[in-house]
Design an enzyme around this catalytic site. Structure first.
Site, PDB file in Angstrom:
ATOM      1  CD  GLU A 185     106.136  51.403  95.436  1.00 55.21           C
ATOM      2  OE1 GLU A 185     106.570  50.253  95.605  1.00 55.21           O
ATOM      3  OE2 GLU A 185     105.048  51.801  95.881  1.00 55.21           O
ATOM      4  CE1 TYR A 188     103.218  49.443  88.148  1.00 61.28           C
ATOM      5  CE2 TYR A 188     104.141  49.984  90.303  1.00 61.28           C
ATOM      6  CZ  TYR A 188     104.129  50.142  88.929  1.00 61.28           C
ATOM      7  OH  TYR A 188     105.022  50.988  88.337  1.00 61.28           O
ATOM      8  CG  ASP A 227     113.646  49.899  86.692  1.00 60.03           C
ATOM      9  OD1 ASP A 227     112.493  50.361  86.748  1.00 60.03           O
ATOM     10  OD2 ASP A 227     114.180  49.278  87.622  1.00 60.03           O
TER      11      ASP A 227
END
Length: 270
Positions: A49, A175, A60
C-alpha cells in the site's frame, strides 16, 4: 484485481493472514524509497500500500505527516511517483500494489488520466481517503473501465446500510478501521468489531483488511483470530525512517527485521 484474488487464495491454503506495509513514495528520497520497498517485499510483505506525498494528509498522524513533508521537500511529485511505481512493477510483476491517496492529488492529475496511468502501470487498487462511498460514482466508473479495484473504508461505527453498500461495490479487499481519528501508534487501538466482521462475511466474500494503529504482534494475532484476513501497518515502519534518517543501512536492517516479525504473526497456527 486478479493478483489480490490469487494472493488471498494462496494465503488461505497456507493458513496465513495478509501482511501489507504502507509507506509514502519518495520518503525520504527516491533512491532509498525504492530500496525500502524492495526490502519490505523480500522480507515477506504480501502486498503493498503506497501513498503519494500530499501537503495536507488530514487522516494521518504526526509520523506519516512527517513522511509526506520529507518527500515533498525532496521535490517528489506525481511524475516521480509514477516513475518509481513503474520500476517496482517491472521488478515485481506479481505482487499486488495498492495506492492510498487524497482526492486533490487525483484532481490535479486529472481523474481519467490518473486511472488510465494506473492501468498502464498495472496498479491493482486505489483507496481515496477523503472520498466516501456515497460520493464515489465517477471514481467507480473509471475503476471498472480500467480494471482497478476501488477500495472502501469501513469505520468502526458503520451502520447496516453502509456495510451493505460497501459489500455491493467492494473489490480487492475492504479496509476496516481499527478506530476513528488519525493514523499513529500512540493511541490505544480498538479491536475490530466482531459484529461488523460477521455482517460483512454474511454479505460478501471480499477479504477484510484492518488498518489504523496496527503495530505489534498481539494486535495482529487478535485481529486474525476474530476473522480479519490481514492487516496494513504504516506508522511503525515509517517511524524507523524518521528515527534513523541519516543512516540508510540501519533503516533497511530494522525494516527487514520488523517486517519478518509482523508477517510471521499473521500465521494462524503460529
Amino acid at each position: 484485481m486478479n493478483r489480490y484474488y490469487k494472493l488471498f487464495q494462496q494465503l488461505k491454503k497456507r493458513e496465513e493472514g495478509c501482511f501489507i506495509p504502507f509507506v509514502i513514495l519518495g520518503d525520504p528520497n527516491i533512491e532509498l524509497s525504492y530500496k525500502i520497498i524492495n526490502t519490505m517485499i523480500y522480507s515477506g510483505a504480501d502486498a503493498l500500500e503506497l501513498g503519494f506525498p500530499f501537503s495536507d494528509p488530514m487522516a494521518d498522524g504526526k509520523i506519516i505527516q512527517s513522511a509526506n513533508i520529507r518527500a515533498l521537500k525532496n521535490n517528489i511529485n506525481y511524475i516521480k511517483c509514477f516513475e518509481l511505481l513503474q520500476k517496482i512493477r517491472k521488478k515485481f510483476p506479481n505482487i499486488p500494489i495498492g495506492l492510498l491517496l487524497y482526492a486533490n492529488i487525483i484532481f490535479n492529475i486529472g481523474v481519467k488520466n490518473f486511472y488510465k496511468k494506473c492501468h498502464e502501470l498495472n496498479i491493482d487498487s486505489i483507496l481515496i481517503v477523503d472520498v466516501p462511498i456515497e460520493e464515489s460514482v465517477s471514481f467507480l466508473y473509471l475503476s471498472k473501465k480500467y480494471q482497478i479495484a476501488q477500495i472502501f473504508i469501513c469505520p468502526p461505527n458503520a451502520d447496516d446500510a453502509l456495510i451493505t453498500k460497501i459489500s455491493l461495490y467492494a473489490e480487492g479487499y475492504i479496509y476496516i478501521l481499527s478506530r476513528t481519528g488519525v493514523t499513529g501508534i500512540t493511541q490505544k487501538t480498538i479491536k475490530p468489531c466482531e459484529t461488523i466482521i460477521k455482517k460483512f462475511n454474511n454479505l460478501t466474500k471480499t477479504p477484510l483488511i484492518q488498518g489504523f494503529g496496527i503495530y505489534d504482534i498481539k494486535q495482529i494475532k487478535e485481529s486474525i483470530k476474530l476473522g480479519i484476513n490481514g492487516v496494513i501497518c504504516g506508522s511503525i515502519i515509517i517511524q524507523i525512517i524518521e528515527k534513523n534518517i541519516h543512516n540508510s543501512k540501519i533503516i533497511l536492517l530494522k525494516i527487514q527485521k520488523l517486517i519478518k516479525i509482523l508477517k510471521k504473526s499473521t500465521k494462524i497456527l503460529c
